[in-house]
Design an enzyme around this catalytic site. Structure first.
Site, PDB file in Angstrom:
ATOM      1  N   GLU A 179      10.504   1.005   4.857  1.00 17.38           N
ATOM      2  CA  GLU A 179       9.185   1.324   4.307  1.00 17.38           C
ATOM      3  C   GLU A 179       8.731   2.649   4.903  1.00 17.38           C
ATOM      4  O   GLU A 179       8.645   2.802   6.126  1.00 17.38           O
ATOM      5  CB  GLU A 179       8.152   0.234   4.584  1.00 17.38           C
ATOM      6  CG  GLU A 179       6.805   0.569   3.934  1.00 17.38           C
ATOM      7  CD  GLU A 179       5.811  -0.586   3.937  1.00 17.38           C
ATOM      8  OE1 GLU A 179       4.599  -0.303   3.829  1.00 17.38           O
ATOM      9  OE2 GLU A 179       6.245  -1.752   4.045  1.00 17.38           O
ATOM     10  N   GLU A 201       6.269   5.853  10.080  1.00 12.42           N
ATOM     11  CA  GLU A 201       4.848   6.220   9.983  1.00 12.42           C
ATOM     12  C   GLU A 201       4.540   7.260  11.062  1.00 12.42           C
ATOM     13  O   GLU A 201       4.682   6.978  12.251  1.00 12.42           O
ATOM     14  CB  GLU A 201       3.968   4.975  10.168  1.00 12.42           C
ATOM     15  CG  GLU A 201       2.489   5.254  10.248  1.00 12.42           C
ATOM     16  CD  GLU A 201       1.950   5.909   8.990  1.00 12.42           C
ATOM     17  OE1 GLU A 201       1.440   7.048   9.103  1.00 12.42           O
ATOM     18  OE2 GLU A 201       2.054   5.291   7.900  1.00 12.42           O
ATOM     19  N   ASP A 239       0.125   9.847   0.707  1.00 12.06           N
ATOM     20  CA  ASP A 239      -0.933  10.843   0.540  1.00 12.06           C
ATOM     21  C   ASP A 239      -0.675  11.616  -0.753  1.00 12.06           C
ATOM     22  O   ASP A 239       0.399  12.190  -0.935  1.00 12.06           O
ATOM     23  CB  ASP A 239      -0.918  11.808   1.731  1.00 12.06           C
ATOM     24  CG  ASP A 239      -2.174  12.663   1.797  1.00 12.06           C
ATOM     25  OD1 ASP A 239      -2.661  13.096   0.731  1.00 12.06           O
ATOM     26  OD2 ASP A 239      -2.661  12.916   2.913  1.00 12.06           O
ATOM     27  N   ASP A 279      -2.654   4.680  -6.509  1.00 13.54           N
ATOM     28  CA  ASP A 279      -3.862   4.521  -7.312  1.00 13.54           C
ATOM     29  C   ASP A 279      -4.297   5.865  -7.893  1.00 13.54           C
ATOM     30  O   ASP A 279      -5.399   5.970  -8.423  1.00 13.54           O
ATOM     31  CB  ASP A 279      -4.992   3.909  -6.477  1.00 13.54           C
ATOM     32  CG  ASP A 279      -5.370   4.779  -5.290  1.00 13.54           C
ATOM     33  OD1 ASP A 279      -4.453   5.244  -4.589  1.00 13.54           O
ATOM     34  OD2 ASP A 279      -6.576   5.003  -5.061  1.00 13.54           O
ATOM     35  N   THR A 296      -4.457  -4.683   0.454  1.00 13.80           N
ATOM     36  CA  THR A 296      -5.114  -4.161   1.651  1.00 13.80           C
ATOM     37  C   THR A 296      -6.554  -3.763   1.359  1.00 13.80           C
ATOM     38  O   THR A 296      -6.981  -3.689   0.205  1.00 13.80           O
ATOM     39  CB  THR A 296      -4.360  -2.930   2.175  1.00 13.80           C
ATOM     40  OG1 THR A 296      -4.445  -1.886   1.180  1.00 13.80           O
ATOM     41  CG2 THR A 296      -2.902  -3.264   2.439  1.00 13.80           C
ATOM     42  N   ARG A 297      -7.297  -3.467   2.424  1.00 13.76           N
ATOM     43  CA  ARG A 297      -8.668  -2.985   2.248  1.00 13.76           C
ATOM     44  C   ARG A 297      -8.693  -1.680   1.470  1.00 13.76           C
ATOM     45  O   ARG A 297      -9.582  -1.442   0.661  1.00 13.76           O
ATOM     46  CB  ARG A 297      -9.341  -2.812   3.610  1.00 13.76           C
ATOM     47  CG  ARG A 297      -9.709  -4.111   4.296  1.00 13.76           C
ATOM     48  CD  ARG A 297     -10.456  -3.861   5.585  1.00 13.76           C
ATOM     49  NE  ARG A 297      -9.624  -3.141   6.552  1.00 13.76           N
ATOM     50  CZ  ARG A 297     -10.057  -2.671   7.719  1.00 13.76           C
ATOM     51  NH1 ARG A 297     -11.322  -2.820   8.038  1.00 13.76           N
ATOM     52  NH2 ARG A 297      -9.235  -2.063   8.550  1.00 13.76           N
ATOM     53  N   TYR A 298      -7.700  -0.819   1.714  1.00 14.95           N
ATOM     54  CA  TYR A 298      -7.624   0.439   0.980  1.00 14.95           C
ATOM     55  C   TYR A 298      -7.482   0.178  -0.516  1.00 14.95           C
ATOM     56  O   TYR A 298      -8.166   0.789  -1.342  1.00 14.95           O
ATOM     57  CB  TYR A 298      -6.437   1.274   1.474  1.00 14.95           C
ATOM     58  CG  TYR A 298      -6.212   2.511   0.634  1.00 14.95           C
ATOM     59  CD1 TYR A 298      -6.869   3.702   0.933  1.00 14.95           C
ATOM     60  CD2 TYR A 298      -5.374   2.489  -0.482  1.00 14.95           C
ATOM     61  CE1 TYR A 298      -6.691   4.829   0.155  1.00 14.95           C
ATOM     62  CE2 TYR A 298      -5.197   3.610  -1.268  1.00 14.95           C
ATOM     63  CZ  TYR A 298      -5.852   4.771  -0.936  1.00 14.95           C
ATOM     64  OH  TYR A 298      -5.687   5.886  -1.718  1.00 14.95           O
ATOM     65  N   GLU A 299      -6.598  -0.750  -0.881  1.00 10.96           N
ATOM     66  CA  GLU A 299      -6.379  -1.041  -2.295  1.00 10.96           C
ATOM     67  C   GLU A 299      -7.626  -1.642  -2.932  1.00 10.96           C
ATOM     68  O   GLU A 299      -7.994  -1.268  -4.057  1.00 10.96           O
ATOM     69  CB  GLU A 299      -5.195  -1.983  -2.451  1.00 10.96           C
ATOM     70  CG  GLU A 299      -4.853  -2.268  -3.899  1.00 10.96           C
ATOM     71  CD  GLU A 299      -3.599  -3.092  -4.034  1.00 10.96           C
ATOM     72  OE1 GLU A 299      -2.524  -2.507  -4.215  1.00 10.96           O
ATOM     73  OE2 GLU A 299      -3.698  -4.342  -3.944  1.00 10.96           O
TER      74      GLU A 299
END
Length: 219
Positions: free
Chosen positions: A50, A75, A124, A160, A198-201
């Site tokens: 990943e 990451e 990003d 997104d 996730t919270r971002y999604e």
């Protein structure tokens, strides 16, 4: 290939202590990657990567679902690495290894055709035209991924950002290494199996940016 900051807010005292204690045993030595399976304590049924795991929600979930598969997480953002190291400790996961740096150098160090799958979720988007050369799923990195993936292995991508989705699809459709097998819109509207939103999604959905989930196949 690294752009922007590698750290945001300073790590908490407990995070710094956990990183000092656990990261050395989790971090991948790039000079010793001729046999990635040897990084793990038990025989593996497969090896997955990943790229840009963020806080590690998805990577930790998948490692728990598939304990006989080895997972490599990449990451550069140290706050995200610290969050995943915390999850690995809390969930007692033995099948994750980490590269807290540039994904390109990791891919170059991996032996050919060693990966059973690769995931790139919400990278990003570098939205300005002059920044697009920084986008991860460029022609050069698709070549790197193609070299490291086994024939038939999936490359999964979620975003997104409509512009980024179209930008990546244009490169996939030009590629001689990958195919997109979608037959209908639901093939890219539905989350991947076992997907932990996730919270971002959830924020993206609230703001009117529905995610798209693509699966490409190494030829």
């Amino acid at each position: 290939m690294l752009h922007g900051r590698r750290a945001g807010r300073p790590l908490r005292k407990d995070q710094r202590a956990r990183m000092a204690r656990d990261l050395p045993s989790l971090e991948i030595p790039l000079a010793a990657l001729s046999d990635p399976a040897a990084l793990f304590p038990a025989p593996l049924a497969g090896l997955r990567l990943e790229v840009g795991f963020g806080g590690g929600e998805h990577l930790a979930t998948e490692a728990g679902r598939f304990p006989d598969v080895g997972f490599i997480g990449c990451e550069p953002f140290l706050n995200g690495v610290a969050k995943l190291v915390e999850r690995i400790d809390a969930l007692d996961l033995a099948n994750i290894r980490l590269h807290p740096g540039d994904a390109g150098e990791l891919l170059d160090a991996l032996p050919p055709a060693c990966l059973d799958g690769a995931d790139v979720f919400y990278p990003d988007p570098w939205p300005k035209r002059r920044q697009r050369k920084r986008r991860f799923l460029s022609e050069g990195n698709l070549d790197r991924l193609a070299r490291a993936l086994k024939p038939g292995a999936p490359l999964r991508f979620a975003t997104d950002i409509d512009d980024y989705a179209g930008w990546v699809l244009a490169r996939i459709l030009r590629s001689t290494d990958f195919t997109w097998e979608a037959g209908e819109a639901d093939d890219w509207r539905r989350p991947f199996p076992g997907w932990p939103s996730t919270r971002y999604e959830q924020k993206a959905i609230r703001e009117g940016r529905p995610p798209a989930y693509f699966t490409f196949r190494r030829g």
